[in-house]
Scaffold this active site. Structure first.
Site, PDB file in Angstrom:
ATOM      1  N   TRP A   1     -35.858 -57.190  21.070  1.00 15.96           N
ATOM      2  CA  TRP A   1     -37.088 -57.972  21.074  1.00 15.96           C
ATOM      3  C   TRP A   1     -37.973 -57.511  22.237  1.00 15.96           C
ATOM      4  CZ3 TRP A   1     -39.591 -60.262  17.563  1.00 15.96           C
ATOM      5  CH2 TRP A   1     -40.585 -61.199  17.843  1.00 15.96           C
TER       6      TRP A   1
ATOM      7  N   HIS B   1     -32.746 -70.200  16.462  1.00 14.08           N
ATOM      8  CA  HIS B   1     -31.539 -69.664  17.083  1.00 14.08           C
ATOM      9  C   HIS B   1     -30.347 -70.603  16.926  1.00 14.08           C
ATOM     10  CE1 HIS B   1     -33.783 -66.487  19.708  1.00 14.08           C
ATOM     11  NE2 HIS B   1     -34.179 -66.503  18.449  1.00 14.08           N
TER      12      HIS B   1
END
Length: 391
Positions: free
Chosen positions: A87, A187
Protein backbone atom coordinates in the site's frame (compact mmCIF):
# COMPACT_ATOMS: atom_id res chain seq x y z
CA UNK A 1 -23.96 -5.53 -3.87
CA UNK A 2 -24.26 -9.31 -4.11
CA UNK A 3 -20.59 -9.98 -3.29
CA UNK A 4 -18.98 -6.86 -1.91
CA UNK A 5 -15.32 -6.05 -1.33
CA UNK A 6 -15.95 -4.95 2.26
CA UNK A 7 -18.67 -5.21 4.85
CA UNK A 8 -19.14 -4.29 8.49
CA UNK A 9 -18.10 -6.72 11.23
CA UNK A 10 -19.95 -4.78 13.91
CA UNK A 11 -22.80 -5.99 16.05
CA UNK A 12 -24.84 -4.43 18.87
CA UNK A 13 -21.77 -4.56 21.14
CA UNK A 14 -19.94 -1.91 19.12
CA UNK A 15 -22.98 0.37 19.01
CA UNK A 16 -23.33 -0.01 22.77
CA UNK A 17 -19.66 0.94 23.19
CA UNK A 18 -20.22 4.12 21.16
CA UNK A 19 -23.29 5.03 23.20
CA UNK A 20 -21.36 4.61 26.45
CA UNK A 21 -18.68 7.04 25.27
CA UNK A 22 -21.25 9.53 23.99
CA UNK A 23 -22.96 9.51 27.39
CA UNK A 24 -19.64 10.22 29.12
CA UNK A 25 -18.97 13.10 26.72
CA UNK A 26 -15.19 12.63 26.52
CA UNK A 27 -14.12 11.78 22.99
CA UNK A 28 -10.37 12.28 22.58
CA UNK A 29 -7.79 9.67 23.53
CA UNK A 30 -8.37 8.46 27.08
CA UNK A 31 -9.01 5.45 29.30
CA UNK A 32 -10.52 3.19 26.63
CA UNK A 33 -7.58 3.79 24.29
CA UNK A 34 -5.18 2.87 27.10
CA UNK A 35 -7.14 -0.30 27.91
CA UNK A 36 -7.23 -1.29 24.25
CA UNK A 37 -3.48 -0.75 23.88
CA UNK A 38 -2.83 -2.98 26.87
CA UNK A 39 -5.24 -5.66 25.67
CA UNK A 40 -3.82 -5.62 22.15
CA UNK A 41 -0.22 -5.86 23.34
CA UNK A 42 -1.12 -8.79 25.60
CA UNK A 43 -3.09 -10.52 22.84
CA UNK A 44 -0.14 -10.37 20.44
CA UNK A 45 2.61 -11.02 22.97
CA UNK A 46 4.27 -7.62 22.73
CA UNK A 47 5.46 -5.39 25.57
CA UNK A 48 4.18 -2.07 24.26
CA UNK A 49 1.45 -0.78 21.96
CA UNK A 50 0.67 2.73 20.68
CA UNK A 51 -2.75 3.27 19.13
CA UNK A 52 -3.07 5.78 16.28
CA UNK A 53 -5.80 7.20 14.08
CA UNK A 54 -4.83 4.84 11.22
CA UNK A 55 -2.42 2.12 10.16
CA UNK A 56 -0.82 4.69 7.88
CA UNK A 57 -0.08 6.87 10.90
CA UNK A 58 1.35 3.82 12.67
CA UNK A 59 3.83 3.48 9.79
CA UNK A 60 4.59 7.20 9.96
CA UNK A 61 5.36 7.44 13.66
CA UNK A 62 7.18 4.11 13.59
CA UNK A 63 9.57 5.34 10.91
CA UNK A 64 9.88 8.73 12.62
CA UNK A 65 10.80 7.14 15.96
CA UNK A 66 13.75 5.37 14.35
CA UNK A 67 15.23 8.76 13.42
CA UNK A 68 15.21 9.99 17.01
CA UNK A 69 16.85 7.06 18.79
CA UNK A 70 19.84 8.03 20.91
CA UNK A 71 22.01 5.26 19.51
CA UNK A 72 22.44 4.63 15.81
CA UNK A 73 19.37 6.52 14.55
CA UNK A 74 18.33 6.38 10.93
CA UNK A 75 19.59 9.27 8.79
CA UNK A 76 18.49 10.81 5.54
CA UNK A 77 20.10 8.97 2.63
CA UNK A 78 20.10 5.60 4.39
CA UNK A 79 18.82 2.73 2.29
CA UNK A 80 15.82 0.51 3.01
CA UNK A 81 14.87 -2.68 1.16
CA UNK A 82 11.17 -2.87 0.24
CA UNK A 83 8.89 -5.16 -1.82
CA UNK A 84 7.43 -3.83 -5.07
CA UNK A 85 3.83 -4.53 -3.97
CA UNK A 86 2.28 -2.87 -0.94
CA UNK A 87 0.00 0.00 0.00
CA UNK A 88 1.14 3.58 -0.66
CA UNK A 89 1.60 4.49 2.99
CA UNK A 90 4.03 1.64 3.49
CA UNK A 91 6.37 3.71 1.32
CA UNK A 92 5.42 7.36 1.85
CA UNK A 93 6.93 7.76 5.37
CA UNK A 94 10.21 6.37 4.04
CA UNK A 95 10.26 9.01 1.31
CA UNK A 96 9.13 11.77 3.66
CA UNK A 97 12.07 11.06 5.98
CA UNK A 98 14.59 11.03 3.14
CA UNK A 99 15.36 7.34 2.89
CA UNK A 100 16.42 5.71 -0.36
CA UNK A 101 14.24 2.75 -1.33
CA UNK A 102 15.67 -0.43 -2.86
CA UNK A 103 12.74 -2.19 -4.58
CA UNK A 104 12.82 -5.97 -5.00
CA UNK A 105 10.30 -8.14 -6.80
CA UNK A 106 7.66 -10.34 -5.18
CA UNK A 107 7.04 -14.05 -5.58
CA UNK A 108 4.20 -14.53 -8.04
CA UNK A 109 2.30 -17.06 -5.95
CA UNK A 110 2.75 -15.70 -2.40
CA UNK A 111 2.74 -12.03 -3.56
CA UNK A 112 5.29 -11.34 -0.82
CA UNK A 113 8.88 -10.14 -1.09
CA UNK A 114 11.25 -12.41 -3.01
CA UNK A 115 13.81 -12.94 -0.26
CA UNK A 116 16.26 -14.53 -2.72
CA UNK A 117 17.03 -10.93 -3.78
CA UNK A 118 18.02 -9.68 -0.32
CA UNK A 119 21.78 -10.16 -0.62
CA UNK A 120 21.77 -8.50 -4.03
CA UNK A 121 19.93 -5.49 -2.55
CA UNK A 122 22.33 -5.13 0.38
CA UNK A 123 24.88 -2.30 0.30
CA UNK A 124 27.01 -0.60 2.98
CA UNK A 125 24.25 2.04 3.27
CA UNK A 126 21.44 -0.45 3.94
CA UNK A 127 19.90 0.17 7.36
CA UNK A 128 16.44 -1.37 7.28
CA UNK A 129 14.17 -3.91 5.62
CA UNK A 130 10.41 -3.42 5.42
CA UNK A 131 8.53 -6.71 5.63
CA UNK A 132 4.96 -6.59 4.31
CA UNK A 133 2.49 -9.41 4.87
CA UNK A 134 0.20 -9.12 1.85
CA UNK A 135 -3.55 -9.64 2.28
CA UNK A 136 -3.33 -11.89 5.33
CA UNK A 137 -0.42 -13.97 4.07
CA UNK A 138 2.80 -14.03 6.14
CA UNK A 139 5.93 -13.22 4.17
CA UNK A 140 9.20 -15.04 4.89
CA UNK A 141 9.50 -13.34 8.27
CA UNK A 142 11.87 -15.93 9.70
CA UNK A 143 14.28 -15.43 6.80
CA UNK A 144 13.95 -11.64 7.01
CA UNK A 145 14.53 -11.64 10.77
CA UNK A 146 17.65 -13.76 10.36
CA UNK A 147 18.94 -11.55 7.52
CA UNK A 148 18.47 -8.40 9.61
CA UNK A 149 20.11 -9.96 12.66
CA UNK A 150 23.14 -11.07 10.64
CA UNK A 151 23.65 -7.65 9.06
CA UNK A 152 22.65 -5.43 11.99
CA UNK A 153 19.56 -4.07 10.23
CA UNK A 154 16.22 -2.85 11.50
CA UNK A 155 13.22 -5.00 10.57
CA UNK A 156 10.06 -2.92 10.16
CA UNK A 157 6.97 -5.13 9.78
CA UNK A 158 3.89 -3.74 8.06
CA UNK A 159 1.14 -6.12 9.15
CA UNK A 160 -1.75 -3.78 8.35
CA UNK A 161 -3.48 -6.35 6.10
CA UNK A 162 -2.70 -9.49 8.09
CA UNK A 163 -3.91 -9.34 11.68
CA UNK A 164 -4.29 -12.85 13.11
CA UNK A 165 -1.85 -14.47 10.67
CA UNK A 166 0.93 -16.59 12.15
CA UNK A 167 4.24 -18.08 11.09
CA UNK A 168 5.72 -20.92 13.11
CA UNK A 169 3.02 -20.27 15.74
CA UNK A 170 4.25 -16.68 16.20
CA UNK A 171 1.93 -13.77 15.53
CA UNK A 172 2.66 -11.68 12.46
CA UNK A 173 3.33 -8.10 13.47
CA UNK A 174 5.71 -9.23 16.22
CA UNK A 175 8.74 -10.33 14.17
CA UNK A 176 9.88 -6.76 13.51
CA UNK A 177 11.51 -4.20 15.77
CA UNK A 178 8.27 -2.33 15.08
CA UNK A 179 5.07 -3.95 13.81
CA UNK A 180 2.06 -2.03 12.52
CA UNK A 181 -1.64 -2.92 12.19
CA UNK A 182 -4.70 -1.22 10.69
CA UNK A 183 -8.29 -1.11 11.94
CA UNK A 184 -9.87 0.31 8.79
CA UNK A 185 -13.46 -0.62 7.89
CA UNK A 186 -12.53 -3.59 5.70
CA UNK A 187 -9.78 -5.01 7.92
CA UNK A 188 -9.79 -7.90 10.38
CA UNK A 189 -11.10 -5.67 13.14
CA UNK A 190 -12.50 -2.19 12.59
CA UNK A 191 -12.56 0.81 14.92
CA UNK A 192 -13.99 3.12 12.21
CA UNK A 193 -10.47 4.39 11.49
CA UNK A 194 -7.48 3.34 13.53
CA UNK A 195 -4.15 1.58 13.75
CA UNK A 196 -1.52 0.47 16.24
CA UNK A 197 2.25 0.04 16.45
CA UNK A 198 3.87 -2.69 18.56
CA UNK A 199 7.41 -2.79 19.92
CA UNK A 200 9.37 -4.45 22.70
CA UNK A 201 11.77 -1.51 23.04
CA UNK A 202 11.01 1.08 25.75
CA UNK A 203 12.77 3.97 24.03
CA UNK A 204 10.91 3.34 20.76
CA UNK A 205 7.64 3.08 22.68
CA UNK A 206 8.15 6.47 24.35
CA UNK A 207 9.29 8.10 21.11
CA UNK A 208 6.14 6.92 19.35
CA UNK A 209 3.92 8.13 22.21
CA UNK A 210 5.48 11.57 22.03
CA UNK A 211 5.36 11.76 18.24
CA UNK A 212 1.70 10.73 18.29
CA UNK A 213 0.71 13.84 20.25
CA UNK A 214 2.57 16.96 19.11
CA UNK A 215 6.00 15.72 20.18
CA UNK A 216 5.29 16.72 23.76
CA UNK A 217 6.26 15.12 27.07
CA UNK A 218 2.80 14.96 28.63
CA UNK A 219 2.22 11.30 27.76
CA UNK A 220 5.73 10.18 28.74
CA UNK A 221 6.77 9.06 32.27
CA UNK A 222 9.20 11.29 34.12
CA UNK A 223 11.82 8.52 34.17
CA UNK A 224 11.71 8.06 30.39
CA UNK A 225 14.99 7.49 28.52
CA UNK A 226 14.02 10.06 25.84
CA UNK A 227 14.12 13.26 27.98
CA UNK A 228 15.12 14.67 31.36
CA UNK A 229 12.21 16.13 33.31
CA UNK A 230 12.64 19.69 34.53
CA UNK A 231 11.29 21.06 37.78
CA UNK A 232 8.95 23.64 36.24
CA UNK A 233 5.65 21.76 36.19
CA UNK A 234 3.75 24.72 34.72
CA UNK A 235 5.73 24.48 31.48
CA UNK A 236 6.43 20.75 31.55
CA UNK A 237 2.88 19.84 30.49
CA UNK A 238 3.43 21.79 27.25
CA UNK A 239 7.05 20.93 26.63
CA UNK A 240 7.82 19.86 23.06
CA UNK A 241 10.87 17.66 22.55
CA UNK A 242 10.24 16.18 19.08
CA UNK A 243 8.80 17.44 15.76
CA UNK A 244 5.65 15.41 16.19
CA UNK A 245 2.13 15.17 14.82
CA UNK A 246 -1.42 14.92 16.05
CA UNK A 247 -2.38 11.40 15.00
CA UNK A 248 -4.19 10.44 18.19
CA UNK A 249 -7.12 8.01 18.04
CA UNK A 250 -10.57 8.79 19.36
CA UNK A 251 -11.81 7.35 22.63
CA UNK A 252 -14.67 5.93 20.58
CA UNK A 253 -12.18 3.87 18.58
CA UNK A 254 -10.56 2.48 21.71
CA UNK A 255 -13.92 1.40 23.12
CA UNK A 256 -14.94 -0.23 19.83
CA UNK A 257 -11.55 -1.91 19.57
CA UNK A 258 -12.01 -3.65 22.91
CA UNK A 259 -15.24 -5.24 21.64
CA UNK A 260 -13.76 -6.15 18.26
CA UNK A 261 -10.67 -7.72 19.79
CA UNK A 262 -12.88 -10.17 21.68
CA UNK A 263 -14.28 -11.36 18.33
CA UNK A 264 -10.99 -11.53 16.42
CA UNK A 265 -10.20 -15.24 16.78
CA UNK A 266 -13.68 -16.33 15.72
CA UNK A 267 -13.72 -13.90 12.79
CA UNK A 268 -10.34 -15.12 11.53
CA UNK A 269 -11.49 -18.74 11.73
CA UNK A 270 -14.55 -17.91 9.64
CA UNK A 271 -12.30 -16.26 7.06
CA UNK A 272 -10.19 -19.43 6.98
CA UNK A 273 -13.25 -21.62 6.40
CA UNK A 274 -14.21 -19.42 3.46
CA UNK A 275 -10.64 -19.74 2.16
CA UNK A 276 -10.80 -23.54 2.30
CA UNK A 277 -13.79 -23.54 -0.04
CA UNK A 278 -12.15 -20.99 -2.34
CA UNK A 279 -8.99 -23.09 -2.63
CA UNK A 280 -10.94 -26.31 -3.17
CA UNK A 281 -12.97 -24.86 -6.03
CA UNK A 282 -9.94 -23.59 -7.93
CA UNK A 283 -7.61 -26.51 -7.17
CA UNK A 284 -5.82 -27.80 -10.26
CA UNK A 285 -7.07 -25.06 -12.61
CA UNK A 286 -3.87 -23.64 -14.04
CA UNK A 287 -5.66 -20.77 -15.75
CA UNK A 288 -5.66 -19.01 -12.40
CA UNK A 289 -2.74 -18.36 -10.05
CA UNK A 290 -3.96 -18.21 -6.45
CA UNK A 291 -2.07 -16.84 -3.47
CA UNK A 292 0.06 -19.61 -1.94
CA UNK A 293 -0.33 -19.66 1.82
CA UNK A 294 2.82 -19.28 3.91
CA UNK A 295 2.36 -20.17 7.56
CA UNK A 296 -1.29 -19.57 8.50
CA UNK A 297 -2.92 -16.77 6.56
CA UNK A 298 -5.72 -14.71 8.07
CA UNK A 299 -7.14 -14.34 4.53
CA UNK A 300 -7.91 -10.66 4.18
CA UNK A 301 -9.15 -11.35 0.63
CA UNK A 302 -8.93 -13.83 -2.25
CA UNK A 303 -6.47 -13.00 -5.00
CA UNK A 304 -6.60 -14.31 -8.54
CA UNK A 305 -3.95 -13.75 -11.20
CA UNK A 306 -5.04 -14.68 -14.70
CA UNK A 307 -2.26 -16.88 -16.03
CA UNK A 308 -0.66 -14.77 -18.80
CA UNK A 309 0.24 -17.90 -20.76
CA UNK A 310 -3.39 -18.98 -21.18
CA UNK A 311 -4.57 -16.17 -23.45
CA UNK A 312 -7.54 -15.17 -21.29
CA UNK A 313 -9.58 -12.08 -22.12
CA UNK A 314 -9.15 -9.89 -19.03
CA UNK A 315 -11.70 -7.29 -20.13
CA UNK A 316 -14.33 -9.96 -20.75
CA UNK A 317 -13.71 -11.45 -17.31
CA UNK A 318 -13.91 -8.07 -15.56
CA UNK A 319 -17.15 -7.33 -17.41
CA UNK A 320 -18.66 -10.66 -16.35
CA UNK A 321 -17.81 -10.01 -12.71
CA UNK A 322 -19.35 -6.57 -12.89
CA UNK A 323 -22.51 -7.92 -14.51
CA UNK A 324 -22.77 -10.50 -11.71
CA UNK A 325 -22.57 -7.71 -9.11
CA UNK A 326 -19.25 -9.00 -7.75
CA UNK A 327 -16.83 -6.40 -6.45
CA UNK A 328 -13.16 -6.65 -7.39
CA UNK A 329 -10.07 -4.44 -7.31
CA UNK A 330 -6.33 -4.27 -7.87
CA UNK A 331 -4.15 -6.39 -5.55
CA UNK A 332 -3.32 -4.07 -2.63
CA UNK A 333 -1.74 -1.10 -4.45
CA UNK A 334 -0.27 -3.10 -7.30
CA UNK A 335 3.31 -2.47 -8.35
CA UNK A 336 4.11 0.81 -6.62
CA UNK A 337 6.74 1.61 -9.23
CA UNK A 338 3.87 2.05 -11.71
CA UNK A 339 2.26 4.90 -9.73
CA UNK A 340 2.74 8.61 -10.43
CA UNK A 341 4.06 9.28 -6.92
CA UNK A 342 7.27 7.37 -7.64
CA UNK A 343 8.67 10.48 -9.38
CA UNK A 344 9.12 12.04 -5.93
CA UNK A 345 11.19 9.13 -4.62
CA UNK A 346 14.89 8.41 -4.40
CA UNK A 347 15.04 4.72 -5.32
CA UNK A 348 16.81 1.89 -7.10
CA UNK A 349 15.42 -1.31 -8.58
CA UNK A 350 17.15 -4.55 -7.68
CA UNK A 351 17.08 -7.06 -10.51
CA UNK A 352 13.94 -7.41 -12.62
CA UNK A 353 10.49 -6.43 -11.39
CA UNK A 354 8.58 -9.05 -13.34
CA UNK A 355 6.12 -10.71 -10.99
CA UNK A 356 4.83 -7.45 -9.53
CA UNK A 357 4.01 -6.34 -13.07
CA UNK A 358 2.13 -9.57 -13.77
CA UNK A 359 0.11 -9.14 -10.57
CA UNK A 360 -0.51 -5.49 -11.49
CA UNK A 361 -1.71 -6.24 -15.04
CA UNK A 362 -3.38 -9.64 -14.63
CA UNK A 363 -4.37 -9.80 -10.96
CA UNK A 364 -7.30 -8.75 -8.82
CA UNK A 365 -8.94 -9.69 -5.56
CA UNK A 366 -12.44 -10.28 -4.29
CA UNK A 367 -13.56 -9.86 -0.70
CA UNK A 368 -13.47 -12.14 2.29
CA UNK A 369 -15.52 -11.43 5.38
CA UNK A 370 -16.10 -12.98 8.81
CA UNK A 371 -19.39 -14.56 7.69
CA UNK A 372 -20.22 -17.66 5.67
CA UNK A 373 -19.59 -16.76 2.01
CA UNK A 374 -20.21 -20.20 0.52
CA UNK A 375 -22.88 -18.98 -1.88
CA UNK A 376 -20.91 -15.95 -3.05
CA UNK A 377 -17.69 -17.92 -3.51
CA UNK A 378 -19.49 -20.62 -5.50
CA UNK A 379 -21.08 -17.95 -7.70
CA UNK A 380 -17.75 -16.20 -8.20
CA UNK A 381 -16.14 -19.46 -9.28
CA UNK A 382 -18.93 -20.15 -11.75
CA UNK A 383 -18.87 -16.65 -13.25
CA UNK A 384 -15.09 -16.55 -13.52
CA UNK A 385 -14.61 -19.99 -15.04
CA UNK A 386 -17.38 -19.43 -17.58
CA UNK A 387 -15.99 -16.06 -18.61
CA UNK A 388 -12.55 -17.64 -18.94
CA UNK A 389 -13.84 -20.32 -21.28
CA UNK A 390 -15.45 -22.79 -18.91
CA UNK A 391 -14.23 -26.07 -17.49
Amino acid sequence: MYYELARSSWGPEEIEAIEEIVKKGFFTMGENVRKFEEAFAQKFGSRYAVMLNSGSSANLIGVAALFFRKNNPLQRGDEVIVPAISWATTYHPLQQYGLKLKFVDVELESLNMDVSQLEKALTPKTRMVVAVNILGNPCALDTLRDFCNRHGLILFEDNCESMGATLNNKQCGTFGDIGTFSFFFSHHISTMEGGIALTNDLETFHLMRSLRAHGWTRDIPADSPIFDKKDQDFFEAYRFILPGYNVRPLELSGAIGLRQLEKLDAMVETRRKNASLFQKLFQGDDRFILQRENGRSSWFAFTVILNPSKGLDRKKIMRALKDADIGYRIITGGNFLRHDAIKYYDYDIVGQIKNADIAHDWGFFVGNHPVDLSEQIQTFHTVLTRAAGGH
